[in-house]
Design a protein around this motif. Structure first.
Motif: not given
Length: 236
Positions: A159-181
């Protein structure tokens, strides 16, 4: 629990609620959703699953428990089933309404530059997240034209916390060839004000993505009482 169905009246007269249903449908046809309070709009949603019963008391009980039409259709099935008279048929209809709302909101941002459709982005995030009883962290991945590539929930928490991992965000962004999020998450407490942890996490993600030339346009925090933009607040 099955959806309760009351026996038909044995007097030969039509049950009183049939006239009420006809009047409610007519008001909706003439004035749309804005002509009805939340409990009456919910009555309309209950008519199909409960065809032979006065559903006004049930609609009012749902509003009392969850707070609003949006919060009822967004409620977890297990919590809906706790209400006397709510069975699988009602739950399926309510979750269908929720899914339809999400699909409509997503359609408004598909194939459009998101930065020039910011109101639609906020509407979509609000529809999909603002009334969730648990935190979720969502990322909208954009191409070089700022069109949506993918919309993914990266994590669901308590109800008050979600774990977020910056390197996982980066990995998925690269997989999708995203230039912005665009980052988005909800506060089930209803207060969309960012916490110190929200700001710290966002800056960590920016720090990881910046060398990769992936831009974080904003981090939106949703609550029942509105939204906050970390960029708008000049926190990033």
């Amino acid at each position: 629990m099955s959806d309760a169905v009351a026996p038909a009246a044995e007097t030969g007269e039509a049950p009183h609620y049939l006239g009420h249903r006809d009047r409610l449908r007519a008001r909706f046809a003439q004035g749309g959703a804005d002509a009805l309070p939340d409990y009456e709009l919910l009555e309309l949603a209950l008519f199909r699953a409960i065809p032979r019963r006065d559903v006004k008391p049930l609609a009012k009980a749902l509003i009392r428990r969850f707070g609003s039409f949006a919060e009822v259709v967004s409620a977890e099935p297990a919590r809906l089933a706790e209400i006397d008279g709510i069975g699988p048929g009602v739950i399926a209809d309510l979750k269908l309404i929720e899914a339809a709302g999400h699909r409509l909101a997503r359609g408004a941002i598909a194939e459009r530059p998101l930065l020039s459709s910011w109101a639609a982005v906020l509407d979509y995030c609000r529809a999909t997240m603002a009334f969730s009883p648990r935190e979720q962290f969502r990322i909208l991945f954009l191409d070089k034209r700022n069109h949506l590539i993918a919309d993914e929930v990266q994590g669901r928490g308590t109800v008050d916390h979600t774990p977020v991992y910056p390197r996982e965000v980066a990995r998925r962004s690269l997989e999708l060839s995203a230039t912005a999020i665009i980052l988005a998450h909800n506060h089930p407490s209803g207060d969309p004000a960012p916490s110190a942890a929200d700001v710290k996490m966002t800056r960590e993600i920016i720090g990881v993505l910046d060398p990769l030339r992936i831009v974080v346009h904003d981090h939106i925090i949703l609550g029942r009482n509105g939204h906050s933009s970390l960029k708008g607040l000049k926190l990033i």
